[in-house]
Motif scaffolding. Structure first.
Motif, PDB file in Angstrom:
ATOM      1  N   ALA A 122       0.830  -1.210   0.000  1.00  0.00           N
ATOM      2  CA  ALA A 122       0.000   0.000   0.000  1.00  0.00           C
ATOM      3  C   ALA A 122       0.860   1.254   0.000  1.00  0.00           C
ATOM      4  N   ARG A 123       0.448   2.262  -0.775  1.00  0.00           N
ATOM      5  CA  ARG A 123       1.154   3.545  -0.859  1.00  0.00           C
ATOM      6  C   ARG A 123       0.533   4.502   0.157  1.00  0.00           C
ATOM      7  N   ILE A 124       1.346   4.935   1.106  1.00  0.00           N
ATOM      8  CA  ILE A 124       0.865   5.799   2.195  1.00  0.00           C
ATOM      9  C   ILE A 124       1.623   7.113   2.152  1.00  0.00           C
ATOM     10  N   GLY A 125       0.901   8.218   2.185  1.00  0.00           N
ATOM     11  CA  GLY A 125       1.508   9.541   2.171  1.00  0.00           C
ATOM     12  C   GLY A 125       1.744  10.070   3.567  1.00  0.00           C
ATOM     13  N   THR A 126       2.955  10.528   3.839  1.00  0.00           N
ATOM     14  CA  THR A 126       3.273  11.180   5.107  1.00  0.00           C
ATOM     15  C   THR A 126       4.555  11.991   4.946  1.00  0.00           C
ATOM     16  N   SER A 127       4.646  13.095   5.676  1.00  0.00           N
ATOM     17  CA  SER A 127       5.842  13.950   5.594  1.00  0.00           C
ATOM     18  C   SER A 127       6.811  13.683   6.734  1.00  0.00           C
ATOM     19  N   SER A 128       6.525  12.673   7.558  1.00  0.00           N
ATOM     20  CA  SER A 128       7.266  12.486   8.804  1.00  0.00           C
ATOM     21  C   SER A 128       8.153  11.245   8.790  1.00  0.00           C
ATOM     22  N   LEU A 129       9.443  11.431   9.066  1.00  0.00           N
ATOM     23  CA  LEU A 129      10.353  10.290   9.205  1.00  0.00           C
ATOM     24  C   LEU A 129       9.957   9.416  10.386  1.00  0.00           C
ATOM     25  N   ARG A 130       9.447  10.050  11.441  1.00  0.00           N
ATOM     26  CA  ARG A 130       8.985   9.309  12.629  1.00  0.00           C
ATOM     27  C   ARG A 130       7.877   8.329  12.252  1.00  0.00           C
ATOM     28  N   ARG A 131       6.893   8.817  11.493  1.00  0.00           N
ATOM     29  CA  ARG A 131       5.802   7.933  11.074  1.00  0.00           C
ATOM     30  C   ARG A 131       6.316   6.845  10.142  1.00  0.00           C
ATOM     31  N   CYS A 132       7.148   7.239   9.167  1.00  0.00           N
ATOM     32  CA  CYS A 132       7.681   6.269   8.197  1.00  0.00           C
ATOM     33  C   CYS A 132       8.379   5.118   8.912  1.00  0.00           C
ATOM     34  N   ALA A 133       9.275   5.444   9.835  1.00  0.00           N
ATOM     35  CA  ALA A 133      10.065   4.420  10.513  1.00  0.00           C
ATOM     36  C   ALA A 133       9.172   3.446  11.278  1.00  0.00           C
ATOM     37  N   GLN A 134       8.195   3.989  12.013  1.00  0.00           N
ATOM     38  CA  GLN A 134       7.343   3.123  12.830  1.00  0.00           C
ATOM     39  C   GLN A 134       6.373   2.307  11.970  1.00  0.00           C
ATOM     40  N   LEU A 135       5.867   2.905  10.900  1.00  0.00           N
ATOM     41  CA  LEU A 135       4.962   2.170  10.007  1.00  0.00           C
ATOM     42  C   LEU A 135       5.706   1.055   9.278  1.00  0.00           C
ATOM     43  N   LEU A 136       6.946   1.319   8.859  1.00  0.00           N
ATOM     44  CA  LEU A 136       7.737   0.282   8.192  1.00  0.00           C
ATOM     45  C   LEU A 136       8.092  -0.856   9.155  1.00  0.00           C
ATOM     46  N   HIS A 137       8.263  -0.529  10.427  1.00  0.00           N
ATOM     47  CA  HIS A 137       8.527  -1.569  11.424  1.00  0.00           C
ATOM     48  C   HIS A 137       7.304  -2.485  11.550  1.00  0.00           C
ATOM     49  N   TYR A 138       6.135  -1.881  11.487  1.00  0.00           N
ATOM     50  CA  TYR A 138       4.878  -2.635  11.599  1.00  0.00           C
ATOM     51  C   TYR A 138       4.605  -3.439  10.333  1.00  0.00           C
ATOM     52  N   ARG A 139       4.793  -2.796   9.166  1.00  0.00           N
ATOM     53  CA  ARG A 139       4.535  -3.448   7.877  1.00  0.00           C
ATOM     54  C   ARG A 139       5.626  -3.041   6.882  1.00  0.00           C
ATOM     55  N   PRO A 140       6.703  -3.837   6.771  1.00  0.00           N
ATOM     56  CA  PRO A 140       7.802  -3.481   5.856  1.00  0.00           C
ATOM     57  C   PRO A 140       7.379  -3.398   4.389  1.00  0.00           C
ATOM     58  N   CYS A 241      13.182  17.229  13.103  1.00  0.00           N
ATOM     59  CA  CYS A 241      12.503  16.624  11.954  1.00  0.00           C
ATOM     60  C   CYS A 241      13.328  15.533  11.304  1.00  0.00           C
ATOM     61  N   GLN A 242      14.668  15.631  11.406  1.00  0.00           N
ATOM     62  CA  GLN A 242      15.523  14.697  10.674  1.00  0.00           C
ATOM     63  C   GLN A 242      15.713  13.372  11.403  1.00  0.00           C
ATOM     64  N   VAL A 243      15.212  13.239  12.623  1.00  0.00           N
ATOM     65  CA  VAL A 243      15.450  12.028  13.410  1.00  0.00           C
ATOM     66  C   VAL A 243      14.118  11.406  13.830  1.00  0.00           C
ATOM     67  N   PRO A 244      13.952  10.083  13.600  1.00  0.00           N
ATOM     68  CA  PRO A 244      12.696   9.426  13.988  1.00  0.00           C
ATOM     69  C   PRO A 244      12.594   9.221  15.503  1.00  0.00           C
ATOM     70  N   ILE A 245      12.019  10.205  16.166  1.00  0.00           N
ATOM     71  CA  ILE A 245      11.794  10.147  17.617  1.00  0.00           C
ATOM     72  C   ILE A 245      10.319  10.408  17.884  1.00  0.00           C
ATOM     73  N   GLY A 246       9.708   9.578  18.712  1.00  0.00           N
ATOM     74  CA  GLY A 246       8.322   9.797  19.128  1.00  0.00           C
ATOM     75  C   GLY A 246       8.245   9.756  20.640  1.00  0.00           C
ATOM     76  N   ALA A 247       7.253  10.429  21.217  1.00  0.00           N
ATOM     77  CA  ALA A 247       7.106  10.420  22.668  1.00  0.00           C
ATOM     78  C   ALA A 247       5.678  10.791  23.054  1.00  0.00           C
ATOM     79  N   TYR A 248       5.257  10.262  24.170  1.00  0.00           N
ATOM     80  CA  TYR A 248       3.937  10.632  24.683  1.00  0.00           C
ATOM     81  C   TYR A 248       3.960  10.628  26.206  1.00  0.00           C
ATOM     82  N   GLY A 249       3.657  11.784  26.786  1.00  0.00           N
ATOM     83  CA  GLY A 249       3.552  11.909  28.227  1.00  0.00           C
ATOM     84  C   GLY A 249       2.091  12.056  28.629  1.00  0.00           C
ATOM     85  N   ARG A 250       1.749  11.556  29.790  1.00  0.00           N
ATOM     86  CA  ARG A 250       0.379  11.715  30.281  1.00  0.00           C
ATOM     87  C   ARG A 250       0.389  11.797  31.804  1.00  0.00           C
TER      88      ARG A 250
END
Length: 309
Positions: A122-140, A241-250
């Motif tokens: 599937a072709r998925i559009g995104t401008s984020s390296l963070r999203r790309c890296a994590q999505l590829l980990h899930y579905r190469p 922007c150049q580094v795939p880093i994600g975080a969530y605080g709650r």
């Protein structure tokens, strides 16, 4: 309190929605004050033919507004917190962090398919390296396509460029009233959001006591605490922007929880770490979780990613 306040905003539909929302809250609390919104284009708005990772991240969507503030042309500026560098120009500060909308990433797909239901390749559009890296980990097998522009532009490209799906910040879609377009909020165990995603920040001059007092009317302490931890982590890792880093605080029951991810660009290696603390240790917690990631192999990943810039 002075009678007129000038507010800076990017000129995109979402940025203006956020700015008008902040002004509306402040107007209710201060009916005697008049607010004027000044629209501006930033470097990030103008350079739409270049991937974010190639431009650099220092004030890409904030610098022009910050210059206007320092020159006294505007009194404060409204930003998406995720667009703000962790080091602000001297003389400026975050005067308020507003209550966070859903922080996750939203999948908008043809026929309303969820991530697991998308076809192979599937072709998925995104401008984020963070999203790309994590999505590829899930579905190469996913094919990730660079996608820039404001929300409206990116949504139009779903059909125009025959993409199977696009991934965008859920908060923006919800704020624009397009929630029914969302096929799925991608679970955090697949894709952690960008630092500050879903939160609106108001930046002002450090020495402007009147505006700082005014902005307390839109401050949300729990969101501030959670995003302070995220931004502390990002600052420690020196990622943008150049580094795939994600975080969530709650914040839950007077405890602060933080989870974070560092990934290789191809998604083959994804490191996750988490931690918790009291509410008054947000900055320390960010550093602690960052150190965990570095000790797990994050240091090597970040060095490799930066070497390829």
């Amino acid at each position: 309190m002075r009678q007129k306040i000038t507010v800076g905003s990017r000129d995109s539909a979402l940025a203006l929605w956020q700015t008008r929302w902040v002004v509306e809250q402040l107007q209710k609390q201060n009916p005697q004050v008049s607010f004027e919104i000044v629209e501006m284009k930033t470097k990030g708005d103008k350079m739409l033919d270049v991937a974010l990772a190639k431009i650099g991240d220092k004030g890409l969507f904030t610098k022009e507004l910050e210059v206007a503030m320092l020159e006294g042309k505007i009194d404060f500026a409204v930003h998406s917190l995720k667009d703000m560098p962790t080091q602000l120009p001297e003389g400026l500060m975050i005067g308020a962090v507003c209550k966070r909308e859903k922080p996750g990433d939203a999948l908008i797909a043809k026929d309303g398919k969820k991530l697991s239901q998308l076809p192979r390749g599937a072709r998925i559009g995104t401008s984020s390296l963070r999203r790309c890296a994590q999505l590829l980990h899930y579905r190469p097998d996913f094919q990730l396509e660079a996608l820039r522009g404001n929300l409206n532009t990116r949504l139009k490209k779903l059909a125009a460029e025959k993409l199977d799906a696009v991934v965008l910040a859920a908060a923006g879609i919800i704020r624009m009233g397009w929630e029914d377009m969302i096929a799925e909020i991608i679970p955090f165990d697949i894709c952690l959001p960008a630092v500050g995603q879903g939160a609106i920040a108001v930046e002002c001059r450090e020495d402007d006591a009147e505006v700082l007092t005014l902005l307390q009317g839109v401050e949300h302490p729990d969101t501030r605490t959670a995003t302070d931890a995220e931004r502390s982590l990002l600052r420690y890792l020196e990622g943008g922007c150049q580094v795939p880093i994600g975080a969530y605080g709650r914040v839950e029951r007077d405890r602060l929880y933080l989870q974070a991810v560092v990934a290789t660009l191809d998604g083959r290696q994804v490191l996750r770490a988490q931690g918790e603390s009291t509410l008054n240790r947000a900055g320390d917690l960010g550093v602690e979780v960052a150190e965990k990631l570095l000790s797990m192999g994050g240091k090597k990943i970040l060095e490799t990613v930066r070497a390829g810039d």
